[in-house]
Design a protein around this motif. Sequence first.
Motif, mmCIF file in Angstrom:
data_model
loop_
_atom_site.group_PDB
_atom_site.id
_atom_site.type_symbol
_atom_site.label_atom_id
_atom_site.label_comp_id
_atom_site.label_asym_id
_atom_site.label_seq_id
_atom_site.Cartn_x
_atom_site.Cartn_y
_atom_site.Cartn_z
ATOM 1 N N GLY A 181 -3.986 12.510 104.103
ATOM 2 C CA GLY A 181 -4.945 12.770 105.174
ATOM 3 C C GLY A 181 -4.293 12.749 106.548
ATOM 4 N N VAL A 182 -3.325 11.841 106.737
ATOM 5 C CA VAL A 182 -2.583 11.789 107.996
ATOM 6 C C VAL A 182 -1.871 13.113 108.240
ATOM 7 N N VAL A 183 -1.239 13.646 107.198
ATOM 8 C CA VAL A 183 -0.565 14.941 107.330
ATOM 9 C C VAL A 183 -1.568 16.015 107.721
ATOM 10 N N ALA A 184 -2.740 15.997 107.097
ATOM 11 C CA ALA A 184 -3.748 17.034 107.355
ATOM 12 C C ALA A 184 -4.225 17.011 108.799
ATOM 13 N N ILE A 185 -4.605 15.832 109.308
ATOM 14 C CA ILE A 185 -5.169 15.809 110.662
ATOM 15 C C ILE A 185 -4.100 15.900 111.738
ATOM 16 N N SER A 186 -2.827 15.741 111.357
ATOM 17 C CA SER A 186 -1.749 15.844 112.347
ATOM 18 C C SER A 186 -1.341 17.284 112.606
ATOM 19 N N LEU A 187 -1.787 18.207 111.779
ATOM 20 C CA LEU A 187 -1.463 19.618 112.007
ATOM 21 C C LEU A 187 -2.159 20.110 113.268
ATOM 22 N N PRO A 188 -1.438 20.742 114.199
ATOM 23 C CA PRO A 188 -2.086 21.230 115.429
ATOM 24 C C PRO A 188 -3.048 22.369 115.136
ATOM 25 N N ASP A 189 -4.067 22.486 115.969
ATOM 26 C CA ASP A 189 -5.093 23.514 115.829
ATOM 27 C C ASP A 189 -4.579 24.824 116.427
ATOM 28 N N ALA B 25 8.153 8.432 93.805
ATOM 29 C CA ALA B 25 9.287 9.248 94.236
ATOM 30 C C ALA B 25 8.847 10.684 94.507
ATOM 31 N N GLU B 26 7.957 11.197 93.666
ATOM 32 C CA GLU B 26 7.451 12.560 93.853
ATOM 33 C C GLU B 26 6.682 12.674 95.170
ATOM 34 N N PHE B 27 5.858 11.657 95.484
ATOM 35 C CA PHE B 27 5.072 11.727 96.710
ATOM 36 C C PHE B 27 5.984 11.623 97.935
ATOM 37 N N ARG B 28 6.965 10.727 97.880
ATOM 38 C CA ARG B 28 7.889 10.614 99.020
ATOM 39 C C ARG B 28 8.676 11.914 99.205
ATOM 40 N N ALA B 29 9.030 12.563 98.097
ATOM 41 C CA ALA B 29 9.742 13.845 98.197
ATOM 42 C C ALA B 29 8.858 14.902 98.841
ATOM 43 N N TRP B 30 7.554 14.852 98.550
ATOM 44 C CA TRP B 30 6.644 15.816 99.191
ATOM 45 C C TRP B 30 6.567 15.568 100.693
ATOM 46 N N ILE B 31 6.466 14.306 101.106
ATOM 47 C CA ILE B 31 6.451 13.995 102.543
ATOM 48 C C ILE B 31 7.737 14.480 103.196
ATOM 49 N N SER C 277 9.608 16.907 102.227
ATOM 50 C CA SER C 277 9.558 18.367 102.257
ATOM 51 C C SER C 277 8.688 18.866 103.411
ATOM 52 N N VAL C 278 7.544 18.200 103.629
ATOM 53 C CA VAL C 278 6.674 18.565 104.750
ATOM 54 C C VAL C 278 7.431 18.432 106.067
ATOM 55 N N ASN C 279 8.100 17.319 106.238
ATOM 56 C CA ASN C 279 8.856 17.099 107.472
ATOM 57 C C ASN C 279 9.975 18.130 107.636
ATOM 58 N N ALA C 280 10.681 18.412 106.553
ATOM 59 C CA ALA C 280 11.798 19.350 106.636
ATOM 60 C C ALA C 280 11.317 20.751 106.992
ATOM 61 N N ARG C 281 10.251 21.204 106.346
ATOM 62 C CA ARG C 281 9.735 22.548 106.642
ATOM 63 C C ARG C 281 9.186 22.620 108.064
ATOM 64 N N ALA C 282 8.556 21.571 108.517
ATOM 65 C CA ALA C 282 8.025 21.564 109.882
ATOM 66 C C ALA C 282 9.144 21.585 110.910
ATOM 67 N N GLU C 283 10.199 20.807 110.668
ATOM 68 C CA GLU C 283 11.318 20.765 111.605
ATOM 69 C C GLU C 283 12.044 22.107 111.667
ATOM 70 N N ALA C 284 12.052 22.812 110.546
ATOM 71 C CA ALA C 284 12.765 24.097 110.507
ATOM 72 C C ALA C 284 11.997 25.227 111.182
ATOM 73 N N MET C 285 10.740 25.025 111.471
ATOM 74 C CA MET C 285 9.922 26.072 112.076
ATOM 75 C C MET C 285 10.017 25.963 113.602
ATOM 76 N N PRO C 286 10.582 26.951 114.289
ATOM 77 C CA PRO C 286 10.705 26.883 115.753
ATOM 78 C C PRO C 286 9.322 26.797 116.423
ATOM 79 N N THR C 287 9.248 26.060 117.510
ATOM 80 C CA THR C 287 7.958 25.881 118.173
ATOM 81 C C THR C 287 7.420 27.187 118.757
ATOM 82 N N GLU C 288 8.291 28.147 119.029
ATOM 83 C CA GLU C 288 7.770 29.418 119.543
ATOM 84 C C GLU C 288 6.988 30.180 118.478
#
Length: 437
Positions: free
Chosen positions: A245-253, A302-308, A310-321
């Motif tokens: 849920g934290v991941v969900a509500i932290s996504l910008p609108d 371990a699976e859940f931590r790997a998903w977190i 992965s979320v962080n890695a994909r988000a960091e790789a996406m340029p803010t522009e």
Amino acid sequence: MKIARFCAAIGLALLTMPASAQNTDPAARARIETFLNRMARPGIAIVRGQPSPNITTNSYFGGLPRMPPELGWPTSTITNTPMFFAGQIDLADLPAIADRQGLPEQGVLWFFLAYDGIVEERERVAVLYDPRSGINWSERAAPAGLARIIDETPYLLLDASDPFARLDLPRPMRFATIPTYALSGPIMDGEFSSEAQEIAETARRTGIEAAFGPMRDGPNPWEVEHGPTPEGWPYSGFTAELAAGVVAISLPDPDTRNERSPNARWTHAGLRLRAQIAEETEAQQQRWRSRRFEPLSAEQRAEFRAWIASVNARAEAMPTEQTGGYRLFYNLDYYFQQTDLFAGYAGLARGTDIALPPDYRAPHDWISSGPLLDQMLGYGFSWQSAPQEHFNDTLLLQITGSDDTFWLPECMLHFWISRRALAERRFDYTTATLECD
């Protein structure tokens, strides 16, 4: 006006004390303590127990009220919804005190709020009273229209109909007589404020330990490891559900314009990634919702931590522009910290410690290094002006926002009643103040 002159006089007296009295040497401390004690009032400290499904006392925070059938569940005329139940106190449970300020010795008080970050209107507060004590009334079912306690985490992570979103976690109360001091306003602005506060905290703890014996400090939440760092995280299905849920509500609108990057736009790639992560978080929440207080296997953790990760890695790789000028996430770990203890305490309220982070499993009487400022009677406390403005009123209840008062973070909530209304048992004249740092 008299209150203002009184407080100003105290502030002036403290600020004009000799320089030697404005430090921490023993003689200076003794003079400050003598000055404070000259105006001390007796009060009653409230010590919270840990959440429990089996509360035997008639005085407790949260859960559901035990009320006589003729008392209705209050509804706010402002929100047109049933109020949130904060707690009840059987006045016969209170210890003897030199000055009850007109508070009855028998009877039960029930405290309700229409709370969405505002409480100051009288229509947002309800205090009910029955003159009988010690009666084992049946627990009242929550009304159908009861809404979320407040639209903030962790409650915002839960469906509005979820019992954990609508009811505070049930916690028993114990009471101890303590001295209280007028520390607010000009007094706290003086150079001696830290010494005065330390004197008050010591006196509070001394009174509590005189009633119950030596008390144990708990961990400081800011020094506790929270997910996804510890190997045992997430500790339960509820921990995982709230983290998703934290991941969900932290996504910008995407529809919110970024003032710092007015020309930035969401690209198709940015929107696709956002939608993908949102879909994954919903699947994770659904997966764990029906398994809240089941242990997770090492593989599942371990699976859940790997998903977190992965979320962080994909988000960091996406340029803010490509994401409207926003980073997709700033600090998920900070919000995991806010939900880990909530999941653990929710488990305790259901009779299991499976969701409790390991640092909180050792016996303790409160979180961090001292008791909360929950209180009845005496001087109220706040870093702001409410205790001055209500100097001549009776403090029915003071609730401290803290790391384990999840619906009231970093705030001080007071219920006040005038001496005249109290003498007439007109608890419908109770008002409330909410002051936050």
